[in-house]
Design a protein around this motif. Structure first.
Motif, PDB file in Angstrom:
ATOM      1  N   GLY A  39       0.797  -1.217   0.000  1.00 43.37           N
ATOM      2  CA  GLY A  39       0.000   0.000   0.000  1.00 43.37           C
ATOM      3  C   GLY A  39       0.827   1.263   0.000  1.00 43.37           C
ATOM      4  N   ASP A  40       2.058   1.196   0.522  1.00 46.77           N
ATOM      5  CA  ASP A  40       2.925   2.372   0.546  1.00 46.77           C
ATOM      6  C   ASP A  40       3.837   2.427  -0.674  1.00 46.77           C
ATOM      7  N   ARG A  41       3.596   1.560  -1.647  1.00 48.23           N
ATOM      8  CA  ARG A  41       4.452   1.516  -2.840  1.00 48.23           C
ATOM      9  C   ARG A  41       3.632   1.740  -4.121  1.00 48.23           C
ATOM     10  N   LEU A  42       2.458   2.291  -3.993  1.00 45.31           N
ATOM     11  CA  LEU A  42       1.575   2.438  -5.155  1.00 45.31           C
ATOM     12  C   LEU A  42       2.207   3.277  -6.259  1.00 45.31           C
ATOM     13  N   ASP A  43       2.905   4.334  -5.879  1.00 41.39           N
ATOM     14  CA  ASP A  43       3.456   5.269  -6.860  1.00 41.39           C
ATOM     15  C   ASP A  43       4.918   4.991  -7.179  1.00 41.39           C
ATOM     16  N   HIS A  44       5.433   3.854  -6.708  1.00 43.98           N
ATOM     17  CA  HIS A  44       6.832   3.517  -6.969  1.00 43.98           C
ATOM     18  C   HIS A  44       6.943   2.807  -8.316  1.00 43.98           C
ATOM     19  N   ARG A  45       7.993   3.135  -9.049  1.00 47.92           N
ATOM     20  CA  ARG A  45       8.272   2.431 -10.288  1.00 47.92           C
ATOM     21  C   ARG A  45       9.087   1.179  -9.991  1.00 47.92           C
ATOM     22  N   PRO A  46       9.124   0.229 -10.943  1.00 50.03           N
ATOM     23  CA  PRO A  46       9.821  -1.038 -10.691  1.00 50.03           C
ATOM     24  C   PRO A  46      11.255  -0.874 -10.199  1.00 50.03           C
ATOM     25  N   SER A  47      11.951   0.129 -10.723  1.00 52.69           N
ATOM     26  CA  SER A  47      13.342   0.327 -10.307  1.00 52.69           C
ATOM     27  C   SER A  47      13.454   0.732  -8.842  1.00 52.69           C
ATOM     28  N   GLN A  48      12.341   1.171  -8.252  1.00 53.76           N
ATOM     29  CA  GLN A  48      12.341   1.589  -6.848  1.00 53.76           C
ATOM     30  C   GLN A  48      11.856   0.485  -5.918  1.00 53.76           C
ATOM     31  N   LEU A  49      11.606  -0.707  -6.473  1.00 50.46           N
ATOM     32  CA  LEU A  49      11.103  -1.829  -5.682  1.00 50.46           C
ATOM     33  C   LEU A  49      12.132  -2.946  -5.634  1.00 50.46           C
ATOM     34  N   SER A  50      12.102  -3.714  -4.560  1.00 49.08           N
ATOM     35  CA  SER A  50      12.961  -4.893  -4.457  1.00 49.08           C
ATOM     36  C   SER A  50      12.409  -6.003  -5.354  1.00 49.08           C
ATOM     37  N   GLY A  51      13.212  -7.080  -5.530  1.00 46.84           N
ATOM     38  CA  GLY A  51      12.764  -8.190  -6.359  1.00 46.84           C
ATOM     39  C   GLY A  51      11.488  -8.819  -5.844  1.00 46.84           C
ATOM     40  N   GLY A  52      11.412  -9.028  -4.523  1.00 50.70           N
ATOM     41  CA  GLY A  52      10.210  -9.621  -3.941  1.00 50.70           C
ATOM     42  C   GLY A  52       8.996  -8.738  -4.130  1.00 50.70           C
ATOM     43  N   GLN A  53       9.196  -7.407  -4.002  1.00 50.35           N
ATOM     44  CA  GLN A  53       8.085  -6.481  -4.187  1.00 50.35           C
ATOM     45  C   GLN A  53       7.631  -6.463  -5.648  1.00 50.35           C
ATOM     46  N   GLN A  54       8.573  -6.507  -6.571  1.00 48.08           N
ATOM     47  CA  GLN A  54       8.209  -6.547  -7.980  1.00 48.08           C
ATOM     48  C   GLN A  54       7.410  -7.810  -8.309  1.00 48.08           C
ATOM     49  N   GLN A  55       7.801  -8.934  -7.713  1.00 49.78           N
ATOM     50  CA  GLN A  55       7.087 -10.169  -7.995  1.00 49.78           C
ATOM     51  C   GLN A  55       5.673 -10.112  -7.424  1.00 49.78           C
ATOM     52  N   ARG A  56       5.519  -9.454  -6.276  1.00 47.58           N
ATOM     53  CA  ARG A  56       4.178  -9.315  -5.709  1.00 47.58           C
ATOM     54  C   ARG A  56       3.306  -8.415  -6.585  1.00 47.58           C
ATOM     55  N   VAL A  57       3.926  -7.372  -7.152  1.00 46.59           N
ATOM     56  CA  VAL A  57       3.191  -6.533  -8.105  1.00 46.59           C
ATOM     57  C   VAL A  57       2.763  -7.374  -9.305  1.00 46.59           C
ATOM     58  N   SER A  58       3.658  -8.245  -9.773  1.00 42.38           N
ATOM     59  CA  SER A  58       3.349  -9.125 -10.894  1.00 42.38           C
ATOM     60  C   SER A  58       2.178 -10.056 -10.566  1.00 42.38           C
ATOM     61  N   ILE A  59       2.158 -10.573  -9.340  1.00 35.05           N
ATOM     62  CA  ILE A  59       1.048 -11.446  -8.926  1.00 35.05           C
ATOM     63  C   ILE A  59      -0.260 -10.663  -8.854  1.00 35.05           C
ATOM     64  N   ALA A  60      -0.194  -9.444  -8.329  1.00 34.38           N
ATOM     65  CA  ALA A  60      -1.395  -8.607  -8.261  1.00 34.38           C
ATOM     66  C   ALA A  60      -1.933  -8.342  -9.666  1.00 34.38           C
ATOM     67  N   ARG A  61      -1.022  -8.103 -10.596  1.00 30.60           N
ATOM     68  CA  ARG A  61      -1.443  -7.895 -11.988  1.00 30.60           C
ATOM     69  C   ARG A  61      -2.134  -9.139 -12.546  1.00 30.60           C
ATOM     70  N   ALA A  62      -1.610 -10.336 -12.178  1.00 34.12           N
ATOM     71  CA  ALA A  62      -2.203 -11.590 -12.655  1.00 34.12           C
ATOM     72  C   ALA A  62      -3.634 -11.758 -12.151  1.00 34.12           C
ATOM     73  N   LEU A  63      -3.951 -11.144 -11.011  1.00 37.04           N
ATOM     74  CA  LEU A  63      -5.274 -11.296 -10.412  1.00 37.04           C
ATOM     75  C   LEU A  63      -6.230 -10.164 -10.778  1.00 37.04           C
ATOM     76  N   MET A  64      -5.738  -9.183 -11.538  1.00 31.67           N
ATOM     77  CA  MET A  64      -6.523  -7.971 -11.787  1.00 31.67           C
ATOM     78  C   MET A  64      -7.862  -8.289 -12.449  1.00 31.67           C
ATOM     79  N   ASN A  65      -7.876  -9.169 -13.432  1.00 34.24           N
ATOM     80  CA  ASN A  65      -9.116  -9.527 -14.126  1.00 34.24           C
ATOM     81  C   ASN A  65      -9.752 -10.795 -13.578  1.00 34.24           C
TER      82      ASN A  65
END
Length: 647
Positions: free
Chosen positions: A135-161
């Motif tokens: 929730g505190d990383r909504l406006d962060h770009r991928p380069s500003q996230l750790s690998g684990g955080q990027q993967q969680r963003v990827s999982i969230a994207r997979a669940l979007m639809n």
């Protein structure tokens, strides 16, 4: 009920020229809704190819692929995109997040192509990220996230639809052990919530976390064992009922423009260089047409001020011979009197001119004397500012009177005294000033039309010019529609009087038409030259778009994997080209208007009209459309699996 996923003797062959490489051999497989499956195999075993086929990113060379009993082998590109959009969610080893977008924007991507309203998709993306403690990383770009955080963003994207089927390709391969364990725990939670999870991995340790383990080697399934079946079918059915169908809408224009601006901002210097060509092209069109139109209007106004119902009679150049006063020996005042008697002639104004010296007090001044008649002001559309003009009595009485132009007044009367009633010497002969003409300014050739002294024709002929021959006769016709016939009559009259054709007549309406045609041709030429800059700018747009497609191939694959159709990608890249052209067009318009304003400050005639501005902007827009189409088409024709595997 039919299995959620069913493969029947699926094979896949890649062709490298004449060389055929078989990657999958007669793969037969059923996966039920709600399963947690791991497909394990070494590099080159065919597991990634199998994942691409399962996710409809690629199609088998042989065999059948069925989803809920429906064979997808005959689906076209748009139907496969719709199937991916409503059924699959992808979690990639390299995350495959769009680098120019924020975490929330990355998660929103699948919903864009499902036609979800902007507000709804923002709220859902925010809720998903908060559920994954981002929730505190909504406006962060991928380069500003750790690998684990990027993967969680990827999982969230997979669940979007909805993500009924989550395909995870080496989801822990790029993570440390702790982050990897967290991702596997998330996948387990998703499975318990009804999602069918298929993990592609080479790690036995990761595979052991699944309920079912399928091992593939050399393109064949060698083992398929159920370790721990979990009854998640009810949850899976509920998830299927809640899945977003989507209506394959092209991404809304504001969102497409935002994506275009993000892409352009990512390579700002290159974008500026591309804009420069469009700016120069549009600015040149606006400035050249404004200056050209201004010059045309200026000359046409001068011609119009003379009247389109005027004829100018002069001696022909072949028979012209000068005298001391610069007059000709062909025309005489009696010719003007004869012309005045013709039908459709309102008046005929004879003129003779000569250089003279004016004196007042201690000031001597060289100027031009013009002997004329009372109708002169009407013929020249030139009014008197002070006093009066020459009248019939002055003409018949050979009166020594003069009317001065503004330049002469400023030179001889610098003390701002009223010239009317005072005397000046014209070639040492005193003339009384009876009037002052209004200021006319410079002519088209740059001559000062106010540098003149006007005297009665009779007085000038006898006391100044020393001759009776006149230089021109200005004829005004009563009916402009009959001007050509009147011109023929005048020419015939003069030929008869002079016993030869020694005069020429200029039709002012013909002069206006000829000048208009010539100036329009010149403006067209100038606009064509300026348009070359637009073509150069268009080539720049094509170049940046081709480079952009190459650099963003994987992003294109991600968009296709999340449900974008070919025409969605086509429209997206065309909009990017149009955004570049529109920005360049707007800047170019202001640059062109600024150039025209500067030219106006230096005394050049400039006419700002909406037509050239709209034309220039439309040309820049069309340029972006034409030159942006080829790169956009190339992007839209990429295969999802090929695009995702690009470096």
């Amino acid at each position: 009920m039919a299995p959620l996923i069913s493969l029947r003797k699926v094979g896949k062959t890649y062709f490298n020229g004449d060389l055929a490489v078989d990657v999958l051999h007669d793969v037969t497989l059923d996966i039920e809704a709600g399963e947690f499956v791991a497909i394990v195999g070494e590099s080159g075993s065919g597991k990634s190819t199998l994942m691409n086929i399962l996710g409809c990113l690629d199609q088998p060379t042989s065999g059948d692929y069925l989803i809920e009993g429906e064979n997808v082998g005959g689906f076209d590109g748009d139907e496969l995109a719709a199937l991916r959009r409503r059924t699959f969610g992808f979690v990639f080893q390299a995350y495959n997040l769009i680098p120019t977008a924020t975490a929330q924007e990355n998660v929103e991507v699948p919903a864009i192509y499902a036609g979800v309203p902007a507000r709804d998709r923002r709220e859902r993306a925010e809720a998903l990220l908060k559920s994954f403690k981002l929730g505190d990383r909504l406006d962060h770009r991928p380069s500003q996230l750790s690998g684990g955080q990027q993967q969680r963003v990827s999982i969230a994207r997979a669940l979007m639809n909805g993500g009924r089927v989550v395909l995870a390709d080496e989801p822990t391969g790029a993570l440390d052990s702790r982050s990897g364990a967290e991702v596997l725990a998330l996948l387990r939670v998703m499975n318990e919530n009804g999602h069918t999870v298929i993990v592609i991995t080479h790690s036995r340790e990761v595979a052991e976390k699944a309920d079912r383990l399928i091992e593939i080697r050399d393109g064949r399934i060698i083992t398929d064992r159920m370790r721990n079946f979990r009854a998640n079918s009810d949850a899976a059915i509920g998830l299927a009922q809640r899945a977003r169908e989507g209506f394959a809408a092209i991404a809304d224009v504001p969102e497409a423009i935002r994506m275009a601006l993000r892409a352009l901002r990512a390579n700002l210097f290159r974008t500026i260089l591309t804009l420069l060509g469009i700016v120069i092209g549009v600015g040149s069109v606006v400035a050249m047409l404004a200056i050209g139109t201004g010059a045309q209007d200026s000359v046409l106004n001068r011609i119009s001020s003379m009247g389109s119902d005027l004829l100018l009679v002069r001696p022909s150049m072949a028979n012209f011979r000068g005298s001391a006063g610069g007059s000709n020996v062909t025309l005489v005042p009696a010719d003007a009197e004869a012309i005045r008697e013709l039908p459709n002639v309102a008046f005929a104004v004879p003129e003779m001119t000569s250089n003279v010296t004016l004196r007042r007090g201690n000031v001597d001044y060289q100027t031009t004397a013009n002997g004329t008649v009372p109708q002169f002001t009407e013929a020249k559309s030139w009014t008197v500012e002070r006093g009066e003009f020459i009248n019939r009595n002055d003409l018949e009485g050979y009166a020594p009177v003069a009317v001065l132009g503004q330049t002469v007044v400023k030179t001889l009367f610098p003390d701002d005294s009223n010239p009317v009633g005072q005397y000046v010497l014209v070639n040492r002969i005193p003339f009384q000033v009876i009037g002052v003409m209004n200021e006319m300014g410079a002519s088209g050739s740059g001559n000062d039309r106010d540098d003149v002294v006007l005297v009665p024709l009779t007085t000038g002929s006898m006391r100044i010019f020393g001759q009776r021959n006149i230089r021109t006769i200005t004829v005004k016709v009563e009916d402009a529609y009959a001007i050509d016939l009147t011109q023929e009559r005048i020419q015939a009259l003069l030929n008869e009087r002079h016993k030869r054709e020694d005069t020429q007549i200029t039709n002012m309406s013909s002069v206006r038409e000829a000048f208009t045609e010539t100036s329009n041709t010149l403006k067209l030429f100038l606009a064509s030259v300026a348009a070359i800059s637009l073509v150069v700018g268009g080539i720049g747009v094509m170049n940046i778009m081709l480079v952009s497609v190459t650099e963003r191939t994987r992003e294109i694959g991600v968009r296709m994997a999340t449900g974008a159709r070919q025409r969605d990608i086509l429209v997206q890249f065309i909009i990017e080209a149009l955004v570049v052209s529109a920005i360049g067009g707007v800047i170019g318009i202001f640059a062109g208007l600024g150039t025209g304003y500067v030219a106006q400050l230096f005394g050049m005639p400039v006419a700002f009209t909406a037509g050239p501005v709209a034309l220039a902007f439309a040309c820049s827009f069309v340029t972006g459309l034409l030159f942006g189409y080829l790169p956009a088409r190339n992007a839209s024709r990429l295969q999802p699996a090929t695009a995702l595997s690009a470096d």
